[in-house]
Design a protein around this motif. Structure first.
Motif, PDB file in Angstrom:
ATOM      1  N   SER A  27       4.592 -47.107  22.946  1.00  0.00           N
ATOM      2  CA  SER A  27       4.748 -47.393  21.519  1.00  0.00           C
ATOM      3  C   SER A  27       4.272 -48.800  21.213  1.00  0.00           C
ATOM      4  CB  SER A  27       6.204 -47.224  21.086  1.00  0.00           C
ATOM      5  OG  SER A  27       7.027 -48.149  21.758  1.00  0.00           O
ATOM      6  N   LEU A  28       3.990 -49.019  19.961  1.00  0.00           N
ATOM      7  CA  LEU A  28       3.549 -50.307  19.447  1.00  0.00           C
ATOM      8  C   LEU A  28       4.711 -50.888  18.661  1.00  0.00           C
ATOM      9  CD1 LEU A  28       1.044 -52.138  19.041  1.00  0.00           C
ATOM     10  CD2 LEU A  28       0.554 -50.815  17.005  1.00  0.00           C
ATOM     11  N   THR A  29       5.163 -52.077  19.036  1.00  0.00           N
ATOM     12  CA  THR A  29       6.275 -52.716  18.343  1.00  0.00           C
ATOM     13  C   THR A  29       5.750 -53.401  17.083  1.00  0.00           C
ATOM     14  OG1 THR A  29       7.410 -53.055  20.426  1.00  0.00           O
ATOM     15  CG2 THR A  29       8.141 -54.393  18.571  1.00  0.00           C
ATOM     16  N   LYS A  43       9.962 -49.912  13.021  1.00  0.00           N
ATOM     17  CA  LYS A  43       9.966 -50.771  14.203  1.00  0.00           C
ATOM     18  C   LYS A  43       8.904 -50.416  15.233  1.00  0.00           C
ATOM     19  CE  LYS A  43      13.162 -53.458  12.831  1.00  0.00           C
ATOM     20  NZ  LYS A  43      12.707 -54.703  12.281  1.00  0.00           N
ATOM     21  N   THR A  44       8.453 -49.170  15.252  1.00  0.00           N
ATOM     22  CA  THR A  44       7.478 -48.770  16.264  1.00  0.00           C
ATOM     23  C   THR A  44       6.533 -47.711  15.728  1.00  0.00           C
ATOM     24  OG1 THR A  44       8.939 -47.068  17.159  1.00  0.00           O
ATOM     25  CG2 THR A  44       8.994 -49.221  18.244  1.00  0.00           C
ATOM     26  N   ARG A  95       4.586 -44.663  17.720  1.00  0.00           N
ATOM     27  CA  ARG A  95       4.487 -43.998  19.014  1.00  0.00           C
ATOM     28  C   ARG A  95       3.033 -43.661  19.306  1.00  0.00           C
ATOM     29  NH1 ARG A  95       8.096 -44.354  21.623  1.00  0.00           N
ATOM     30  NH2 ARG A  95       9.439 -42.939  22.635  1.00  0.00           N
TER      31      ARG A  95
END
Length: 176
Positions: A45-47, A135-136, A138
């Motif tokens: 995932s990318l924060t 927040k993320t 995926r």
């Protein structure tokens, strides 16, 4: 097109986005931008930071580009962009989101000038999509993230490229 050539193109997209962000922030808002760090990877995932604006670029670029802002920075941009306007309390969030979308749309619009040599057919852009407090993101199968963190005195932002795995070389890195 070879894998090395496509990864060079992705690196060129990031360098254009960084350069155009610096230029736009300095000329329009008198905000200095410095690079902090780079991350590439096969992450799950990318924060994201506090507010994120995502635009899809088509053609040979073929990437989603997500600019994610800390509240301090997006609030400063919003305030500068609405200076002299009478904004009602129930309109603040709408204008904050509009500011994020406008900033990203302007930066990436300027990037198409730098990137036009990559695709003579033209580079399409989607309208910005705003994620507030998400927040993320995926990672989808066979995709990759490339992130550049930037810093200002008003807060941090990240520029995130999301694209198909084949745009990256076998070391999951960008060819330079």
């Amino acid at each position: 097109m070879t894998a090395e050539k496509t990864s060079d193109n992705v690196q060129e997209v990031m360098q254009s986005a960084i350069g155009r962000t610096r230029s736009y922030f300095e000329s329009e808002f008198n905000i200095s931008v410095t690079e902090v760090d780079t991350g590439v990877g096969n992450l799950d995932s990318l924060t994201l930071l506090d507010m994120t604006a995502i635009i899809g670029m088509g053609g040979l670029v073929n990437l989603l580009i997500a600019f994610s802002f800390q509240d301090g920075l997006i609030n400063a941009l919003y305030q500068r962009m609405t200076e002299g306007m009478e904004v009602q309390p129930d309109e603040v969030e709408m204008y904050r989101e509009a500011a994020a979308g406008e900033v990203v749309n302007t930066i990436l619009g300027h990037c198409t000038i730098d990137l036009q040599k990559l695709d003579r057919q033209g580079i399409s852009m989607t309208p910005p999509v705003i994620l507030d407090r998400a927040k993320t993101i995926r990672r989808m199968k066979n995709s990759m993230f490339y992130t550049q963190s930037l810093h200002t005195v008003l807060g941090q932002m990240t520029i995130n490229l999301v694209g198909p795995l084949e745009l990256f070389n076998t070391n999951l890195d960008y060819a330079k």
